[in-house]
Design a protein around this motif. Structure first.
Motif, PDB file in Angstrom:
ATOM      1  N   MET A   1     -79.256 -97.119  46.655  1.00 29.35           N
ATOM      2  CA  MET A   1     -78.107 -96.713  47.448  1.00 29.35           C
ATOM      3  C   MET A   1     -78.562 -96.547  48.896  1.00 29.35           C
ATOM      4  SD  MET A   1     -75.821 -93.215  47.010  1.00 29.35           S
ATOM      5  CE  MET A   1     -75.663 -93.497  45.270  1.00 29.35           C
ATOM      6  N   SER A   2     -77.805 -97.095  49.824  1.00 26.63           N
ATOM      7  CA  SER A   2     -78.193 -97.050  51.231  1.00 26.63           C
ATOM      8  C   SER A   2     -78.030 -95.638  51.803  1.00 26.63           C
ATOM      9  CB  SER A   2     -77.351 -98.037  52.049  1.00 26.63           C
ATOM     10  OG  SER A   2     -76.050 -97.529  52.242  1.00 26.63           O
ATOM     11  N   LYS A   3     -78.768 -95.393  52.867  1.00 26.81           N
ATOM     12  CA  LYS A   3     -78.693 -94.100  53.547  1.00 26.81           C
ATOM     13  C   LYS A   3     -77.275 -93.837  54.052  1.00 26.81           C
ATOM     14  CE  LYS A   3     -80.525 -91.637  57.542  1.00 26.81           C
ATOM     15  NZ  LYS A   3     -81.453 -91.674  58.679  1.00 26.81           N
ATOM     16  N   ARG A   4     -76.648 -94.841  54.639  1.00 25.49           N
ATOM     17  CA  ARG A   4     -75.298 -94.690  55.192  1.00 25.49           C
ATOM     18  C   ARG A   4     -74.300 -94.332  54.084  1.00 25.49           C
ATOM     19  NH1 ARG A   4     -74.268 -94.137  59.989  1.00 25.49           N
ATOM     20  NH2 ARG A   4     -75.433 -95.919  60.653  1.00 25.49           N
ATOM     21  N   PHE A   5     -74.396 -94.992  52.944  1.00 25.38           N
ATOM     22  CA  PHE A   5     -73.491 -94.712  51.828  1.00 25.38           C
ATOM     23  C   PHE A   5     -73.697 -93.288  51.316  1.00 25.38           C
ATOM     24  CE2 PHE A   5     -72.064 -95.142  47.342  1.00 25.38           C
ATOM     25  CZ  PHE A   5     -70.744 -95.484  47.597  1.00 25.38           C
ATOM     26  N   ARG A   6     -74.960 -92.848  51.223  1.00 24.70           N
ATOM     27  CA  ARG A   6     -75.266 -91.464  50.814  1.00 24.70           C
ATOM     28  C   ARG A   6     -74.660 -90.476  51.799  1.00 24.70           C
ATOM     29  NH1 ARG A   6     -80.284 -93.292  49.657  1.00 24.70           N
ATOM     30  NH2 ARG A   6     -81.106 -92.542  51.633  1.00 24.70           N
ATOM     31  N   GLN A   7     -74.729 -90.800  53.084  1.00 25.99           N
ATOM     32  CA  GLN A   7     -74.156 -89.918  54.102  1.00 25.99           C
ATOM     33  C   GLN A   7     -72.648 -89.803  53.929  1.00 25.99           C
ATOM     34  OE1 GLN A   7     -75.692 -91.937  57.572  1.00 25.99           O
ATOM     35  NE2 GLN A   7     -77.237 -90.343  57.913  1.00 25.99           N
ATOM     36  N   TYR A   8     -71.978 -90.915  53.732  1.00 24.30           N
ATOM     37  CA  TYR A   8     -70.525 -90.886  53.539  1.00 24.30           C
ATOM     38  C   TYR A   8     -70.140 -90.115  52.286  1.00 24.30           C
ATOM     39  CZ  TYR A   8     -69.910 -94.341  57.261  1.00 24.30           C
ATOM     40  OH  TYR A   8     -69.894 -94.990  58.473  1.00 24.30           O
ATOM     41  N   LEU A   9     -70.861 -90.356  51.200  1.00 26.94           N
ATOM     42  CA  LEU A   9     -70.583 -89.606  49.970  1.00 26.94           C
ATOM     43  C   LEU A   9     -70.871 -88.116  50.173  1.00 26.94           C
ATOM     44  CD1 LEU A   9     -71.888 -91.837  47.027  1.00 26.94           C
ATOM     45  CD2 LEU A   9     -69.526 -91.246  47.580  1.00 26.94           C
ATOM     46  N   GLY A  10     -71.941 -87.806  50.890  1.00 28.41           N
ATOM     47  CA  GLY A  10     -72.280 -86.413  51.178  1.00 28.41           C
ATOM     48  C   GLY A  10     -71.200 -85.716  51.976  1.00 28.41           C
TER      49      GLY A  10
ATOM     50  N   LYS B   1     -85.279 -84.674  43.299  1.00 31.53           N
ATOM     51  CA  LYS B   1     -85.662 -86.079  43.471  1.00 31.53           C
ATOM     52  C   LYS B   1     -84.479 -86.925  43.939  1.00 31.53           C
ATOM     53  CE  LYS B   1     -89.848 -85.574  41.829  1.00 31.53           C
ATOM     54  NZ  LYS B   1     -90.835 -85.249  42.822  1.00 31.53           N
ATOM     55  N   SER B   2     -83.261 -86.373  43.818  1.00 33.45           N
ATOM     56  CA  SER B   2     -82.060 -87.141  44.153  1.00 33.45           C
ATOM     57  C   SER B   2     -81.724 -87.004  45.636  1.00 33.45           C
ATOM     58  CB  SER B   2     -80.876 -86.658  43.311  1.00 33.45           C
ATOM     59  OG  SER B   2     -79.681 -87.228  43.776  1.00 33.45           O
ATOM     60  N   LYS B   3     -81.795 -88.129  46.353  1.00 35.23           N
ATOM     61  CA  LYS B   3     -81.407 -88.131  47.761  1.00 35.23           C
ATOM     62  C   LYS B   3     -79.913 -87.853  47.905  1.00 35.23           C
ATOM     63  CE  LYS B   3     -84.863 -91.449  49.408  1.00 35.23           C
ATOM     64  NZ  LYS B   3     -85.019 -92.779  50.032  1.00 35.23           N
ATOM     65  N   LEU B   4     -79.107 -88.342  46.976  1.00 32.65           N
ATOM     66  CA  LEU B   4     -77.667 -88.115  47.025  1.00 32.65           C
ATOM     67  C   LEU B   4     -77.352 -86.628  46.877  1.00 32.65           C
ATOM     68  CD1 LEU B   4     -74.766 -89.093  47.219  1.00 32.65           C
ATOM     69  CD2 LEU B   4     -74.822 -89.524  44.741  1.00 32.65           C
ATOM     70  N   PHE B   5     -77.972 -85.978  45.901  1.00 32.37           N
ATOM     71  CA  PHE B   5     -77.747 -84.543  45.702  1.00 32.37           C
ATOM     72  C   PHE B   5     -78.110 -83.768  46.963  1.00 32.37           C
ATOM     73  CE2 PHE B   5     -79.506 -80.374  44.412  1.00 32.37           C
ATOM     74  CZ  PHE B   5     -78.340 -79.795  43.935  1.00 32.37           C
TER      75      PHE B   5
END
Length: 171
Positions: free
Chosen positions: A1-10, A89-93
């Motif tokens: 998952m891309s950094k940008r997508f993680r940011q938007y989901l965050g 370990k989860s960048k998304l979390f």
């Protein structure tokens, strides 16, 4: 998952969590006082509607105070658990927790100290039935400054270090 997508989901998760915490506290208060009317969805937000005419001034003040107090408490829980969150370990979390921390620590103090004067008062309309508005605005501003310092001195370094570790070791 891309950094940008993680940011938007965050960010999306932060907005949702803010509304769950803030408006959820209003909901609990409305149910406690037996004045729950409904949930109004408007634009990107929502609002708990109550039969305010059935409430005393103290009840209305407590109903309005419930949201900002809930976000304040939740924000400090996130500060207290930041080191543990950053071991995930989860960048998304971690992205969700980072943006959620920012939203609950910044939005209400900023709104209660400055923005309420420009956008119809909101919760301030009820809270000022309990306390002088100027006192609430000053206290909210002080809380906001304390939160910005906590973010700058504690949360930002913790999350930055954690994400840098992730980038150095992969996920």
């Amino acid at each position: 998952m891309s950094k940008r997508f993680r940011q938007y989901l965050g960010i999306l998760a932060a907005v949702i969590s803010y509304y769950i915490i803030h408006e959820g506290a209003h909901l609990v208060a409305a149910l406690y006082y037996g004045v729950f009317k409904g949930i109004n969805f408007m634009g990107l937000g929502m609002q708990i509607d109550a039969y305010t005419e059935r409430m005393t001034d103290t009840q209305l003040g407590m109903f309005c105070l419930a949201g900002p107090v809930a976000t304040l408490v939740f924000g400090w829980v996130l500060i207290l658990f930041a080191k543990r969150i950053c071991t995930s370990k989860s960048k998304l979390f971690k992205a969700v927790m980072w943006y959620s921390s920012l939203s609950v620590l910044i939005i209400d103090p900023l709104y209660m100290s400055v923005l309420c004067a420009f956008f119809g008062g909101g919760d301030m309309n009820g809270i000022k039935l309990l306390f002088p508005e100027i006192a609430v605005r000053i206290i909210s501003a002080v809380i906001g400054v304390v939160h910005v310092i906590a973010i700058w001195k504690y949360l930002l370094p913790s999350y930055t270090k954690s994400f840098q570790k992730d980038n150095n070791h992969g996920e």
